[in-house]
Design a protein around this motif. Structure first.
Motif, short mmCIF file in Angstrom:
data_model
loop_
_atom_site.label_atom_id
_atom_site.label_comp_id
_atom_site.label_asym_id
_atom_site.label_seq_id
_atom_site.Cartn_x
_atom_site.Cartn_y
_atom_site.Cartn_z
N LYS A 49 0.82 -1.21 0.00
CA LYS A 49 0.00 0.00 0.00
C LYS A 49 0.85 1.26 0.00
O LYS A 49 0.60 2.19 -0.77
CB LYS A 49 -0.93 -0.01 1.22
N LYS A 50 1.87 1.27 0.87
CA LYS A 50 2.70 2.45 0.97
C LYS A 50 3.62 2.57 -0.25
O LYS A 50 4.11 1.56 -0.76
CB LYS A 50 3.54 2.41 2.25
N PRO A 51 3.87 3.78 -0.72
CA PRO A 51 4.77 3.97 -1.86
C PRO A 51 6.17 3.44 -1.57
O PRO A 51 6.63 3.45 -0.42
CB PRO A 51 4.78 5.49 -2.05
N ILE A 52 6.83 2.97 -2.61
CA ILE A 52 8.23 2.55 -2.50
C ILE A 52 9.02 3.26 -3.60
O ILE A 52 8.45 3.74 -4.59
CB ILE A 52 8.39 1.03 -2.62
N LEU A 53 10.33 3.30 -3.42
CA LEU A 53 11.21 3.97 -4.37
C LEU A 53 12.32 3.00 -4.74
O LEU A 53 13.30 2.85 -4.01
CB LEU A 53 11.78 5.25 -3.77
N VAL A 54 12.15 2.31 -5.89
CA VAL A 54 13.12 1.32 -6.34
C VAL A 54 14.21 2.03 -7.15
O VAL A 54 13.90 2.78 -8.07
CB VAL A 54 12.45 0.23 -7.19
N VAL A 55 15.47 1.76 -6.80
CA VAL A 55 16.59 2.45 -7.45
C VAL A 55 17.27 1.51 -8.44
O VAL A 55 17.69 0.40 -8.07
CB VAL A 55 17.61 2.94 -6.41
N LEU A 56 17.37 1.94 -9.69
CA LEU A 56 18.10 1.22 -10.73
C LEU A 56 19.34 2.03 -11.09
O LEU A 56 19.25 3.23 -11.37
CB LEU A 56 17.24 1.02 -11.98
N ASP A 57 20.50 1.38 -11.10
CA ASP A 57 21.71 2.09 -11.49
C ASP A 57 21.77 2.21 -13.01
O ASP A 57 20.90 1.68 -13.72
CB ASP A 57 22.95 1.42 -10.89
N PRO A 58 22.78 2.88 -13.58
CA PRO A 58 22.83 3.07 -15.04
C PRO A 58 22.85 1.78 -15.84
O PRO A 58 22.55 1.79 -17.03
CB PRO A 58 24.12 3.88 -15.24
N GLN A 59 23.21 0.64 -15.21
CA GLN A 59 23.19 -0.64 -15.91
C GLN A 59 21.90 -1.42 -15.65
O GLN A 59 21.76 -2.56 -16.09
CB GLN A 59 24.39 -1.50 -15.48
N GLY A 60 20.96 -0.82 -14.91
CA GLY A 60 19.69 -1.46 -14.65
C GLY A 60 19.67 -2.36 -13.44
O GLY A 60 18.67 -3.03 -13.17
N ARG A 61 20.76 -2.40 -12.67
CA ARG A 61 20.79 -3.23 -11.47
C ARG A 61 20.03 -2.55 -10.34
O ARG A 61 20.10 -1.33 -10.18
CB ARG A 61 22.23 -3.48 -11.03
N VAL A 62 19.31 -3.35 -9.56
CA VAL A 62 18.57 -2.82 -8.42
C VAL A 62 19.54 -2.59 -7.28
O VAL A 62 20.03 -3.54 -6.66
CB VAL A 62 17.44 -3.77 -7.99
N THR A 63 19.84 -1.34 -6.97
CA THR A 63 20.74 -1.03 -5.86
C THR A 63 19.99 -0.82 -4.56
O THR A 63 20.60 -0.83 -3.50
CB THR A 63 21.57 0.23 -6.17
N SER A 64 18.67 -0.65 -4.65
CA SER A 64 17.84 -0.59 -3.45
C SER A 64 16.40 -0.90 -3.84
O SER A 64 15.85 -0.23 -4.71
CB SER A 64 17.91 0.79 -2.78
N PRO A 65 15.77 -1.90 -3.21
CA PRO A 65 14.37 -2.19 -3.51
C PRO A 65 13.42 -1.15 -2.94
O PRO A 65 12.26 -1.11 -3.32
CB PRO A 65 14.15 -3.56 -2.87
N ASN A 66 13.91 -0.32 -2.03
CA ASN A 66 13.10 0.79 -1.51
C ASN A 66 14.02 1.78 -0.80
O ASN A 66 14.42 1.57 0.34
CB ASN A 66 12.03 0.30 -0.54
N ALA A 67 14.35 2.85 -1.49
CA ALA A 67 15.23 3.88 -0.93
C ALA A 67 14.45 5.08 -0.40
O ALA A 67 15.04 6.11 -0.08
CB ALA A 67 16.23 4.35 -1.98
#
Length: 699
Positions: A432-450
């Protein structure tokens, strides 16, 4: 023979992403091998080559993946020499099996050597044929054709078409087998291990597939070389053509068998991921498509890429919309390429994302543009569970939210595939709560919720990785600056001037009236001036707005008239707790976590609380009852206050009053990643009992 193949199959553990090489090999062969020989002989093949060359140039702009494989150059060279030796002196079963190791990602052997040997011979043959077809106009081409003895080939090209078809079919079969083996390598290991059938069965067949493919490769190279410098009588021999067809049939059967095992693997993975509904066992074609797309997403995030576009396209461009994004409140449609090789923050939420969240993020995003060293883009991904109920009210809500945003956004929720929504929920734990998924320039997930990092440190958290988060916490201690950040500039000024400050909260207006009057009276008695600020309570926005208005009207203390400030204060505290929980911290050895849990326990209770400090270093806090009692009994610790200071004396007296017979309660937000199984009370240290609370409205 196969015992020898298996005996020499000894992977060295080398792990390299070789899909870019396979792409290059495919392009090389595609350019080198025309659909038929007629176009070459009749001079119409040049246009085909030019068109394909343009496509190749466009396909490999910015490709630099081969540079990463320099360490394999020696291995590739050894295999190349071996294939050439076999081509010249004949097939040697013993020498070939030494290189039947598919762990080097079999495509390196078939791919690189196929491109180097087979592709090279193809290019040479077709290139000279093309020049030979215009020998009347090009003297040099005529001379080359004579040296290569091409006139015989040109004269009898009609009878050679089946020969070339057999070569092309065999090369295609080798590539199919290569891709199939790579597909097995890309299967998610956590759901299907190598020693688990049917994957183990497939891997047992890989040495066999490698053996026959390498043998086919040598046969192709030999056949193509024989066409140069040989007379018509030799090249028209039917035995060689039969060998090619036989090999193609063999390799094709291997591919079909491996493909069947791959389908079984995908079905097993589907079961482990509970794709099928036990309540509704009907497995429709559409459901299968969603399952396959989900598996593709799982695989694509497990391999490395040169840039982030493949990842982003898989998430946002499933419906082949080349302009799925809109930019800012202008709603200008933009191509997905604007995100290429950039750090991308995927803001994932439903249509109930609060205005406070958008406003706070907007401020942080705007500030990021003032720092050249901070480069990231935000993309809002609206998730709607049931689009069948979509109506004008939903559309109006969507447009209203979009008008508030200054960053990129998915143009419409209908562009999201159901499999993408499933991935967002199952893998990134969006609820329900918003999340902020971070993708680096190569598309790797560096944080599933930053998102918690953004709320705590704003742009200082860039590039929003766990390493950065750990480094930032090492610089933090529990002090008022951490608690209030830059929400209220007046408080930061009071801290610098080492004034006495009191933050208090709760929604009991009568207690607030009594406490603020008592605090001011005791401050006068102690000879100090107490700056008081009401920081409200989390969740109850409308009620807190009314209480703040009353406090201001009755001049009881300072308030935060902007509801966003109150929301941000409590959101940052939740974020601090979330960050600490995710890092595995506990209140016993982490002072910051203990204080954060205490503050949130105060907020979760039905009564108020107060925090009193001087400057940045001296600080104490208590719930409503203890805070009121300690100030009422000021005469009991007045002497200590004059001797050691007001705040240290109050802190010592509160410690005497504190008897954890009735501790506070802690209400944790429904944060991504789950709630810990064990939470310890910050007051008494005992394990807290877990309850569930469902809340649909913040007021």
């Amino acid at each position: 023979m196969m015992k020898q193949v298996v005996a020499t199959h000894s992977p060295d553990g080398r792990e390299v992403d070789l899909e870019p090489i396979l792409n290059v090999v495919e392009e090389t062969l595609r350019l080198a091998i025309p659909a038929n020989i007629d176009g070459v002989i009749n001079g119409t093949h040049n246009g085909h080559i030019d068109a394909l060359a343009a496509e190749e140039k466009a396909a490999f702009v910015g490709f630099d993946g081969v540079d990463e494989l320099d360490g394999l150059a020696h291995v590739i060279h050894k295999i190349s020499c071996e294939v050439i030796f076999l081509q010249v002196f004949g097939w040697s079963r013993r020498s070939c099996v030494n290189y039947s190791n598919p762990k080097h990602a079999f495509k390196l052997h078939v791919g690189s050597e196929g491109g180097d040997i087979v592709g090279g011979v193809c290019s040479q043959l077709w290139g000279v044929l093309a020049r030979g077809s215009t020998i009347c106009h090009q003297p040099l081409a005529k001379s080359v054709a004579v040296l290569k003895q091409l006139p015989n080939i040109i004269e009898h090209y009609k009878s050679l078409q089946p020969r070339f078809d057999a070569i092309n079919n065999l090369i295609k079969a080798m590539l199919d087998v290569t891709k199939c083996i790579i597909a097995f390598k890309n299967l998610p290991y956590q759901y299907l291990q190598d020693d688990t059938p049917p994957k183990s069965t497939a891997l047992a067949h890989v040495p066999t597939a490698a053996y026959w493919s390498i043998k086919s490769m040598v046969a192709c190279a030999s056949q193509l070389t024989s066409l140069l410098g040989m007379n018509y009588e030799y090249i028209n021999a039917t035995s060689e053509a039969w060998e090619l067809s036989s090999l193609a049939h063999k390799v094709h059967n291997i591919h079909e068998h491996l493909k069947g095992l791959y389908i079984l693997c995908c079905q097993n993975i589907g079961k482990s991921l509970t794709f099928c509904s036990f309540n509704n066992p009907k497995d429709t074609f559409e459901e299968k498509q969603h399952d396959e797309y989900f598996l593709m997403l799982v695989r694509i995030f497990e391999v490395s890429h040169l840039d982030n576009l493949k990842i982003i396209k898989a998430l946002l461009c499933a419906k082949d919309d080349i302009h799925p994004l809109a930019h800012g409140s202008s709603k200008t449609r933009v191509n997905i390429d604007v995100l290429r090789k950039k750090t991308v923050l995927l803001l994932i939420s439903d249509l109930e994302i609060s205005h406070e969240e958008i406003l706070a993020l907007t401020q942080i995003y705007k500030e990021s543009k003032t720092y050249p060293q901070i480069q990231y883009e935000v993309v809002w991904v609206p998730v709607v569970n049931d689009l069948t109920t979509w109506n004008d009210a939903h559309q109006h809500k969507l447009e209203q939210l979009q008008s508030m945003m200054t960053w990129h956004m998915l143009h419409h929720p209908t562009l999201l595939e159901p499999a993408v929504i499933k991935y967002i929920k199952q893998v990134w734990h969006f609820e329900k709560k918003p999340i902020l998924v971070v993708l680096d320039p190569q598309g790797r997930v560096t944080s599933p919720n930053a998102l918690h990092m953004v709320w705590i440190w704003q742009n200082n958290a860039y590039p929003f990785t766990s390493i950065k988060e750990e480094a930032l916490w090492k610089e933090e201690t529990w002090k008022l600056e951490l608690l209030v950040d830059n929400i209220d500039g007046r408080i930061l000024q009071w801290i610098a001037e080492e004034k006495y400050i009191c933050l208090y909260g709760g929604d009991d207006l009568e207690w607030i009236r009594k406490f603020t009057k008592l605090a001011r009276d005791i401050g006068k008695a102690a000879g100090i001036y107490l700056e008081m600020v009401y920081v409200g309570k989390s969740g109850t926005k409308e009620r807190i707005r009314k209480i703040s208005a009353t406090i201001s009207e009755e001049q009881l203390s300072h308030t935060w008239p902007d509801p966003t400030s109150v929301w941000y204060f409590w959101t940052r505290l939740e974020s601090m707790l979330y960050s600490k929980i995710q890092d595995g911290k506990n209140f016993e050895n982490d002072p910051v976590m203990k204080e954060v849990m205490t503050m949130m326990s105060f907020d979760g209770s039905d009564q108020g609380w107060a925090l009193i400090c001087r400057g940045s270093s001296e600080m104490t806090r208590a719930n409503a009852d203890l805070a009121f009692q300690s100030l009422t009994e000021y005469e009991n610790w007045e002497g200590d206050a004059q001797e050691i200071g007001f705040v240290p004396a109050l802190k010592a007296y509160l410690a005497k009053l504190h008897t954890p017979q009735h501790c506070n309660r802690l209400i944790l937000p429904g944060i991504s990643g789950g709630i810990p199984e064990v939470v310890v009370c910050s007051e008494c240290g005992r394990t807290m009992e877990k309850f569930f609370m469902f809340r649909c409205c913040t007021d």
